[in-house]
Design a protein around this motif. Structure first.
Motif, PDB file in Angstrom:
ATOM      1  N   MET A   1       0.846  -1.188   0.000  1.00 20.14           N
ATOM      2  CA  MET A   1       0.000   0.000   0.000  1.00 20.14           C
ATOM      3  C   MET A   1       0.876   1.230   0.000  1.00 20.14           C
ATOM      4  SD  MET A   1      -0.231   1.856   3.187  1.00 20.14           S
ATOM      5  CE  MET A   1      -1.886   2.392   3.347  1.00 20.14           C
ATOM      6  N   THR A   2       0.314   2.339  -0.484  1.00 17.27           N
ATOM      7  CA  THR A   2       1.016   3.617  -0.484  1.00 17.27           C
ATOM      8  C   THR A   2       0.249   4.590   0.406  1.00 17.27           C
ATOM      9  OG1 THR A   2       1.854   3.264  -2.715  1.00 17.27           O
ATOM     10  CG2 THR A   2       1.857   5.533  -1.908  1.00 17.27           C
ATOM     11  N   HIS A   3       0.958   5.154   1.369  1.00 12.98           N
ATOM     12  CA  HIS A   3       0.390   6.171   2.270  1.00 12.98           C
ATOM     13  C   HIS A   3       0.833   7.530   1.755  1.00 12.98           C
ATOM     14  CE1 HIS A   3      -0.525   8.390   5.959  1.00 12.98           C
ATOM     15  NE2 HIS A   3       0.688   8.913   5.842  1.00 12.98           N
TER      16      HIS A   3
ATOM     17  N   ALA B   1       8.186  -3.867   4.636  1.00 14.64           N
ATOM     18  CA  ALA B   1       9.320  -3.008   4.315  1.00 14.64           C
ATOM     19  C   ALA B   1       8.730  -1.627   4.041  1.00 14.64           C
ATOM     20  CB  ALA B   1      10.040  -3.524   3.077  1.00 14.64           C
ATOM     21  N   VAL B   2       9.389  -0.568   4.520  1.00 14.65           N
ATOM     22  CA  VAL B   2       8.857   0.787   4.389  1.00 14.65           C
ATOM     23  C   VAL B   2       9.856   1.644   3.620  1.00 14.65           C
ATOM     24  CG1 VAL B   2       8.011   2.798   5.652  1.00 14.65           C
ATOM     25  CG2 VAL B   2       7.672   0.510   6.613  1.00 14.65           C
TER      26      VAL B   2
ATOM     27  N   GLY C   1       4.783  13.886   1.913  1.00 15.33           N
ATOM     28  CA  GLY C   1       5.346  12.936   0.955  1.00 15.33           C
ATOM     29  C   GLY C   1       4.553  11.655   0.962  1.00 15.33           C
ATOM     30  N   GLU C   2       5.247  10.542   0.775  1.00 13.45           N
ATOM     31  CA  GLU C   2       4.551   9.258   0.774  1.00 13.45           C
ATOM     32  C   GLU C   2       5.456   8.146   1.290  1.00 13.45           C
ATOM     33  OE1 GLU C   2       4.802   7.613  -3.754  1.00 13.45           O
ATOM     34  OE2 GLU C   2       3.400   9.249  -3.406  1.00 13.45           O
ATOM     35  N   ALA C   3       4.798   7.109   1.769  1.00 13.17           N
ATOM     36  CA  ALA C   3       5.493   5.909   2.229  1.00 13.17           C
ATOM     37  C   ALA C   3       4.892   4.721   1.485  1.00 13.17           C
ATOM     38  CB  ALA C   3       5.338   5.739   3.730  1.00 13.17           C
TER      39      ALA C   3
END
Length: 71
Positions: free
Chosen positions: A7-9, A29-30, A66-68
């Motif tokens: 998934m993308t946060h 994994a991040v 931003g994004e994770a």
């Protein structure tokens, strides 16, 4: 039911701590990217804490957007 593999946060409000509820049911994994001069730039945050199998907290020394990506 099938569980998501990734998934993308997207963090649109600047924060020093991003609390991400991902629902993956495991330790992912991040990979973190922040908005820098109008572009996403891959960075190493100050800390990534695995709160539970479904939540992580990404910590920065200053508020960021931003994004994770969690895999």
């Amino acid at each position: 039911t099938l569980q998501a593999l990734s998934m993308t946060h997207k963090q649109t409000e600047a924060a020093a701590d991003w609390v991400i509820v991902h629902g993956l049911g495991r330790t992912p994994a991040v990979n973190v990217s922040i908005n820098y001069e109008g572009k996403l730039q891959v960075v190493l945050p100050r800390e990534v804490i695995i709160d539970s199998p479904n939540q992580v907290t990404v910590k920065f020394s200053a508020p960021q957007t931003g994004e994770a990506r969690l895999n």
